[in-house]
Design a protein around this motif. Structure first.
Motif, PDB file in Angstrom:
ATOM      1  N   UNK A   1       5.956  -9.538  -9.059  1.00  0.00           N
ATOM      2  CA  UNK A   1       4.632  -9.139  -9.539  1.00  0.00           C
ATOM      3  C   UNK A   1       3.545  -9.395  -8.506  1.00  0.00           C
ATOM      4  N   UNK A   2       3.571 -10.564  -7.891  1.00  0.00           N
ATOM      5  CA  UNK A   2       2.563 -10.893  -6.874  1.00  0.00           C
ATOM      6  C   UNK A   2       2.685  -9.963  -5.670  1.00  0.00           C
ATOM      7  N   UNK A   3       3.926  -9.721  -5.232  1.00  0.00           N
ATOM      8  CA  UNK A   3       4.138  -8.826  -4.096  1.00  0.00           C
ATOM      9  C   UNK A   3       3.658  -7.414  -4.418  1.00  0.00           C
ATOM     10  N   UNK A   4       3.954  -6.950  -5.618  1.00  0.00           N
ATOM     11  CA  UNK A   4       3.556  -5.600  -6.014  1.00  0.00           C
ATOM     12  C   UNK A   4       2.037  -5.473  -6.087  1.00  0.00           C
ATOM     13  N   UNK A   5       1.375  -6.440  -6.726  1.00  0.00           N
ATOM     14  CA  UNK A   5      -0.084  -6.397  -6.845  1.00  0.00           C
ATOM     15  C   UNK A   5      -0.748  -6.396  -5.469  1.00  0.00           C
ATOM     16  N   UNK A   6      -0.246  -7.240  -4.565  1.00  0.00           N
ATOM     17  CA  UNK A   6      -0.816  -7.318  -3.216  1.00  0.00           C
ATOM     18  C   UNK A   6      -0.584  -6.026  -2.439  1.00  0.00           C
ATOM     19  N   UNK A   7       0.634  -5.506  -2.512  1.00  0.00           N
ATOM     20  CA  UNK A   7       0.975  -4.282  -1.783  1.00  0.00           C
ATOM     21  C   UNK A   7       0.136  -3.105  -2.286  1.00  0.00           C
ATOM     22  N   UNK A   8       0.009  -2.985  -3.594  1.00  0.00           N
ATOM     23  CA  UNK A   8      -0.773  -1.899  -4.172  1.00  0.00           C
ATOM     24  C   UNK A   8      -2.230  -1.968  -3.721  1.00  0.00           C
ATOM     25  N   UNK A   9      -2.816  -3.162  -3.738  1.00  0.00           N
ATOM     26  CA  UNK A   9      -4.219  -3.304  -3.318  1.00  0.00           C
ATOM     27  C   UNK A   9      -4.385  -2.897  -1.850  1.00  0.00           C
ATOM     28  N   UNK A  10      -3.428  -3.284  -1.012  1.00  0.00           N
ATOM     29  CA  UNK A  10      -3.512  -2.909   0.398  1.00  0.00           C
ATOM     30  C   UNK A  10      -3.316  -1.403   0.580  1.00  0.00           C
ATOM     31  N   UNK A  11      -2.368  -0.818  -0.162  1.00  0.00           N
ATOM     32  CA  UNK A  11      -2.135   0.627  -0.072  1.00  0.00           C
ATOM     33  C   UNK A  11      -3.381   1.388  -0.503  1.00  0.00           C
ATOM     34  N   UNK A  12      -3.999   0.955  -1.589  1.00  0.00           N
ATOM     35  CA  UNK A  12      -5.213   1.627  -2.062  1.00  0.00           C
ATOM     36  C   UNK A  12      -6.342   1.462  -1.047  1.00  0.00           C
ATOM     37  N   UNK A  13      -6.458   0.317  -0.445  1.00  0.00           N
ATOM     38  CA  UNK A  13      -7.487   0.105   0.569  1.00  0.00           C
ATOM     39  C   UNK A  13      -7.327   1.095   1.719  1.00  0.00           C
ATOM     40  N   UNK A  14      -6.085   1.314   2.147  1.00  0.00           N
ATOM     41  CA  UNK A  14      -5.825   2.275   3.225  1.00  0.00           C
ATOM     42  C   UNK A  14      -6.191   3.688   2.800  1.00  0.00           C
ATOM     43  N   UNK A  15      -5.811   4.059   1.598  1.00  0.00           N
ATOM     44  CA  UNK A  15      -6.088   5.410   1.095  1.00  0.00           C
ATOM     45  C   UNK A  15      -7.590   5.615   0.899  1.00  0.00           C
ATOM     46  N   UNK A  16      -8.272   4.580   0.431  1.00  0.00           N
ATOM     47  CA  UNK A  16      -9.726   4.673   0.301  1.00  0.00           C
ATOM     48  C   UNK A  16     -10.365   4.893   1.673  1.00  0.00           C
TER      49      UNK A  16
ATOM     50  N   UNK B   1      -9.083   6.336   4.274  1.00  0.00           N
ATOM     51  CA  UNK B   1      -8.840   7.718   4.685  1.00  0.00           C
ATOM     52  C   UNK B   1      -9.797   8.680   3.984  1.00  0.00           C
ATOM     53  N   UNK B   2     -10.251   8.306   2.784  1.00  0.00           N
ATOM     54  CA  UNK B   2     -11.181   9.140   2.016  1.00  0.00           C
ATOM     55  C   UNK B   2     -12.637   8.796   2.320  1.00  0.00           C
ATOM     56  N   UNK B   3     -12.871   7.898   3.282  1.00  0.00           N
ATOM     57  CA  UNK B   3     -14.231   7.529   3.650  1.00  0.00           C
ATOM     58  C   UNK B   3     -14.879   6.548   2.684  1.00  0.00           C
ATOM     59  N   UNK B   4     -14.060   5.816   1.938  1.00  0.00           N
ATOM     60  CA  UNK B   4     -14.571   4.855   0.969  1.00  0.00           C
ATOM     61  C   UNK B   4     -14.083   3.453   1.321  1.00  0.00           C
ATOM     62  N   UNK B   5     -14.872   2.450   0.916  1.00  0.00           N
ATOM     63  CA  UNK B   5     -14.489   1.059   1.117  1.00  0.00           C
ATOM     64  C   UNK B   5     -14.754   0.292  -0.166  1.00  0.00           C
ATOM     65  N   UNK B   6     -13.748  -0.387  -0.645  1.00  0.00           N
ATOM     66  CA  UNK B   6     -13.899  -1.188  -1.862  1.00  0.00           C
ATOM     67  C   UNK B   6     -14.586  -2.506  -1.535  1.00  0.00           C
ATOM     68  N   UNK B   7     -15.432  -2.942  -2.451  1.00  0.00           N
ATOM     69  CA  UNK B   7     -15.970  -4.292  -2.335  1.00  0.00           C
ATOM     70  C   UNK B   7     -15.113  -5.260  -3.131  1.00  0.00           C
ATOM     71  N   UNK B   8     -14.282  -4.728  -4.040  1.00  0.00           N
ATOM     72  CA  UNK B   8     -13.338  -5.566  -4.785  1.00  0.00           C
ATOM     73  C   UNK B   8     -12.222  -4.702  -5.351  1.00  0.00           C
ATOM     74  N   UNK B   9     -10.998  -5.159  -5.137  1.00  0.00           N
ATOM     75  CA  UNK B   9      -9.812  -4.573  -5.774  1.00  0.00           C
ATOM     76  C   UNK B   9      -9.035  -5.736  -6.377  1.00  0.00           C
TER      77      UNK B   9
END
Length: 143
Positions: free
Chosen positions: A53-68, A70-78
């Protein structure tokens, strides 16, 4: 690019009376206890499902950060959470599901764009795809 990382586990004893420890290459986990009681009885310590669960949550947040990015967006919190469900089946215990949740703050993102990007991150996250990965085993016995 190829990256390899490892985790280790030590176990001694039977299933219910045995005790084990898990460690990670980085040392973030070092001889953390686990056992039947930490997995099934709520005793302090870790267990495989929690680690997944911890690995999945961390990986997903990093994957979304990369995709954001690429879309010209930056999260302040995930803030992601991956709940791994383990259930007893007729042929033994099985992970029967994983429920991923996310609370995000992304300035400039619309709801529909956010949902599309989050779905893309879920599909592309390496841990999300883990169960489809080939697994090899090399086992040796010392007597």
């Amino acid at each position: 690019m190829r990256i390899t990382k490892y985790g280790t586990a030590h176990w001694a004893g039977g299933l219910k009376d045995g005790k084990g420890t898990v460690s990670t290459e980085s040392g973030a986990l070092s001889a953390q206890p686990y056992g039947f009681n930490t997995r099934f009885e709520g005793v302090a310590g870790t267990n495989p499902e929690e680690l997944i669960g911890a690995a999945h949550a961390a990986c997903f947040a990093m994957a979304l950060s990369a995709i954001l990015g690429e879309a010209g967006l930056t999260a302040t919190a995930l803030d992601s959470k991956s709940v791994v469900t383990l259930e007893k089946q007729p042929d033994g215990f099985t992970v029967t599901g994983i429920h991923l949740t996310l609370a995000a703050t992304i300035p400039g993102a619309t709801e529909s764009r956010f949902q599309d990007l989050a779905a893309k991150a879920k599909a592309g996250c390496p841990i999300s795809r883990l169960l489809n990965a080939p697994i090899t085993l090399e086992a040796t016995l010392s007597t």
